[in-house]
Design an enzyme around this catalytic site. Structure first.
Site, PDB file in Angstrom:
ATOM      1  N   CYS A 110      29.509  51.021  68.894  1.00 24.53           N
ATOM      2  CA  CYS A 110      29.505  49.551  68.975  1.00 24.53           C
ATOM      3  C   CYS A 110      28.520  48.965  67.966  1.00 24.53           C
ATOM      4  O   CYS A 110      28.819  47.983  67.278  1.00 24.53           O
ATOM      5  CB  CYS A 110      29.125  49.094  70.377  1.00 24.53           C
ATOM      6  N   ASP A 113       7.518   8.098  88.314  1.00 26.31           N
ATOM      7  CA  ASP A 113       8.657   7.542  87.597  1.00 26.31           C
ATOM      8  C   ASP A 113       9.614   6.967  88.643  1.00 26.31           C
ATOM      9  O   ASP A 113       9.513   7.296  89.828  1.00 26.31           O
ATOM     10  CB  ASP A 113       9.340   8.655  86.792  1.00 26.31           C
ATOM     11  N   ASP A 138      10.924  12.998  86.029  1.00 24.64           N
ATOM     12  CA  ASP A 138      12.058  13.926  85.913  1.00 24.64           C
ATOM     13  C   ASP A 138      12.815  13.845  84.605  1.00 24.64           C
ATOM     14  O   ASP A 138      13.677  14.667  84.342  1.00 24.64           O
ATOM     15  CB  ASP A 138      13.052  13.661  87.047  1.00 24.64           C
TER      16      ASP A 138
END
Length: 725
Positions: free
Chosen positions: A44, A444, A624
């Site tokens: 491979c 926030d 966030d």
């Protein structure tokens, strides 16, 4: 970057053992990384390398079998997609690899390496202790010497391997003429070994190989606990950099040409298709669409964009194709500037000095002076180097910072476990210490205190026919307000009206024909309605007055309770958002928050946090969005919900795993108790040293007794830490 391979024997003739060294460096320009999940043998590797090297633009390609990766160096403007397609045609599945995954390899390997050293030290300690028991039980002469030499044969290679982190750290400090906690540790280990070898060579009664191994094991245990609490994902600055678009479609003489973003210049015209991210800052010259600007404002509602609209790198084009003219490229874009803000804030936080670091500054020189004085005093008193070395070794071992080294990580691990069970993941080792000092909490709005999804609030104001028409228009649109209206109408059992000629007009809304009349759902100005405060979608039917559908952002679970508890505990709570003044003021009033800031851009949030810090406040930032990353990094300590974007999560010190905010006030209490436990552990270690050190200096403690006393203090510190659980 190539991965050098050194094949060795394997289970099957067709496969080779992988190279031991993992690729650990981030990609440089002209280098690509591909993931190859299906490769399994030498054939491979050869096949993949042959296909990749067949491309004339590829200068070298090497495959790492263990990591199942191909690292490619290429000249020219080669794309990963071209190489993936070539490998696919050759029968090999391939995917472009995120450069951040390469960075993570180094962190993962460091943890495995430390755990392996700890396991070797533990195994060797048990075997040496078994041999020591035989000596303690009365083994004499040749038998005792044999056990000592066997112990030496086990201990010397085990310490040479296991104690490497301490040797490297001590050498790094000594090379620049400084002292750290690892210098006395290495001195204690080396002295214990030298003394033991001397005693063994002279057929002495006592050797201290078990003390040296126990010392190494306990110190590695503390180091691994510390590593576990420090292990975190990629840097937030790297996450933001990953959002930069690698390629763009430039318009040249009316033709679309795919080019590298690095080749774009100010004034270039660029086509951004629906779903694409803005590669540069610019101005819309042609087209109409809606933009997802949550990167900059944190708000989920799209913004209408048409000719003349200013756009920023990183914003997402939602509905229609846009042609933009570049006004800032490369390091001058707003996204790159935000990355710089985060990187600066992160480097500032890395200068935070933990309690253990402060203790270490005083510890190292004190121990050296004490051991040196003990050796000198006993040598002058007895003129016996052997006795003086034994006592100096005992002093170094008995004062060895096992308890000090465990004082912080043991508590941090116990507290982290408790908070994890409450739904909070501690990512940074010093986060608990910083959390305990918090006096100001900044939230926030969207996605943090609120769920970030609009909810229809006035469905009861409309008759069934109106709701049926509104549902028919809303269910064909992907706009957040349309999706919210669709959910609310279906939940109420409403079925959509039969509409024809339904068309969504990018940036405005949806229109159709209903019973021969034109109906529209969208912006107020488009349907002929007056502007209204708050978040509103308007429905118009020819000949009728437009009707308003009003929306509000639902509070996140536990938001009211968390804010109320923080205010009751005396914390200063601030609401800071990029949303409109009306929306922010309304939410602040609902939650009882007196101080709020609206329409704040990322740099505004970061500036406000730094301003609070300059006033002497210790700020906990809870956010966030990507627009919060700079403020999260600038804060004294920070928390992000698990639903946050990757860059915000990795910029924060703590991740809130659930949707409920109530663990936040509890985490502040746990942090304060944790710091108390840390200080108690330091006191335990101090009392232990006050009692044990004079005994060692007086020659009343052999290195073996010193090792046992050191182990007892380490266990005491660990048990005290477990009280937090």
């Amino acid at each position: 970057m190539t991965a050098h391979m050194s094949p060795s024997a394997a289970a099957c003739p067709g496969c080779l053992a992988a190279p031991r060294d993992a690729v650990e460096v981030p990609l440089a320009p002209g280098r690509l990384a591909l993931s190859l999940p299906q490769i399994h043998c030498q054939a491979c590797i050869a096949g993949v390398e042959r296909i990749l090297n067949r491309d004339p633009r590829v200068t070298s390609a090497r495959v790492n079998l263990t990591l199942k990766r191909a690292m490619i160096e290429a000249d020219g403007d080669v794309r990963a997609a071209d190489l993936v397609a070539a490998l696919g045609a050759g029968g090999y599945e391939a995917h472009e690899l995120d450069p951040g995954a390469l960075k993570a390899t180094q962190t993962d390997r460091a943890g495995r390496d430390l755990l392996m050293r700890l396991a070797v030290a533990g195994f060797a300690s048990m075997n040496v202790m078994l041999l020591s028991v035989s000596v303690w039980s009365g083994a004499q002469d040749a038998t005792r010497d044999m056990f000592h030499w066997i112990s030496a044969a086990i201990t010397l290679p085990a310490i040479a391997f296991s104690a490497q982190p301490f040797f490297r750290s001590a050498w790094s400090a000594l090379r620049v003429r400084k002292l750290n906690m690892d210098v006395p540790i290495v001195l204690a280990i080396v002295l214990a070994l030298v003394t033991s070898l001397w005693e063994t060579a002279l057929s002495g009664h006592h050797a201290y190989f078990d003390a040296a191994m126990a010392l190494t094991f306990f110190l590695l245990a503390g180091r691994y606990l510390d590593y576990r609490t420090r292990a975190a994902a990629r840097s937030a600055a790297e996450e933001l950099a990953a959002l930069e678009v690698p390629r763009a479609w430039r318009l040249e003489n009316g033709a679309e040409v795919e080019v590298s973003v690095a080749s774009l210049a100010v004034g270039d015209r660029i086509l951004v298709r629906p779903g694409g991210r803005m590669p540069v800052d610019g101005v819309v010259r042609d087209g109409q669409s809606e933009l997802d600007r949550s990167l900059l404002t944190g708000e989920t509602l799209p913004v209408f964009a048409s000719a003349g609209q200013v756009v920023s790198a990183g914003e997402v084009n939602l509905t229609g194709p846009l042609t933009i003219e570049a006004t800032a490229v490369g390091s001058d874009t707003s996204l790159h500037r935000m990355t710089d803000l985060v990187a600066i804030a992160e480097s500032g936080r890395s200068n935070y000095t933990s309690l253990a670091d402060k203790a270490a500054k005083l510890y190292a020189p004190g121990v050296h002076i004490l051991a040196a004085l003990s050796f000198l005093g006993w040598y002058l008193y007895t003129w016996d180097v052997r006795t003086a070395l034994n006592i100096a070794a005992a002093v170094l071992i008995i004062t060895c910072p096992c308890a000090l080294g465990l004082a912080v990580p043991a508590v941090t691990t116990a507290a982290s476990g408790r908070l994890f069970r409450k739904g909070m993941l501690i990512k940074d080792a010093t986060a608990l210490e910083r959390l305990a000092a918090v006096d100001t909490v900044v939230f926030d709005k969207t996605g943090t205190l609120t769920a970030g999804t609009p909810e229809l609030t006035n469905s009861g104001d409309h008759d069934r026919a109106t709701l049926e028409v509104a549902l028919g228009l809303a269910e064909v649109s992907s706009h957040p307000l349309s999706r919210s209206l669709t959910r609310a109408a279906r939940a109420a059992g409403i079925k959509a009206a039969r509409l024809s000629d339904v068309v969504e007009v990018p940036g405005y809304g949806t229109q159709a024909s209903w019973k021969g009349r034109r109906v529209r759902l969208g912006r107020g100005a488009w349907v002929g309605a007056d502007a209204a405060q708050g978040t509103t979608a308007w429905l118009s039917v020819d000949g009728d007055q437009p009707r308003a559908f009003r929306f509000s952002d639902a509070l996140r679970a536990g938001a009211e309770e968390a804010v109320a508890e923080l205010l009751a505990a005396g914390y200063h709570v601030i609401l800071m958002s990029g949303d409109t003044s009306f929306a922010v003021r309304d939410l602040a009033a609902r939650l009882g928050i007196e101080t709020w800031v609206a329409e704040a851009l990322p740099e505004d949030k970061a500036h406000r946090v730094r301003q609070l810090a300059s006033e002497g406040r210790h700020v906990l930032m809870v956010g966030d969005g990507l627009n919060d990353t700079a403020a999260l990094s600038a804060a004294h300590v920070s928390i992000s919900p698990a639903s946050a974007l990757d860059a915000a999560r990795v910029a924060s010190d703590i991740v809130l795993l659930g949707t409920d905010l109530t663990p936040i006030p509890e985490s502040l209490g746990v942090a304060k108790r944790a710091v108390r436990r840390i200080r108690e552990n330091f006191q335990i270690a101090t009392v232990y040293n006050i009692i044990a050190v004079p005994l060692a200096v007086a020659g009343l403690a052999t290195p073996l007794i010193a090792a046992l006393a050191m182990s007892a203090s380490s266990i005491t510190v660990s048990l005290n830490a477990l009280r937090l659980r």
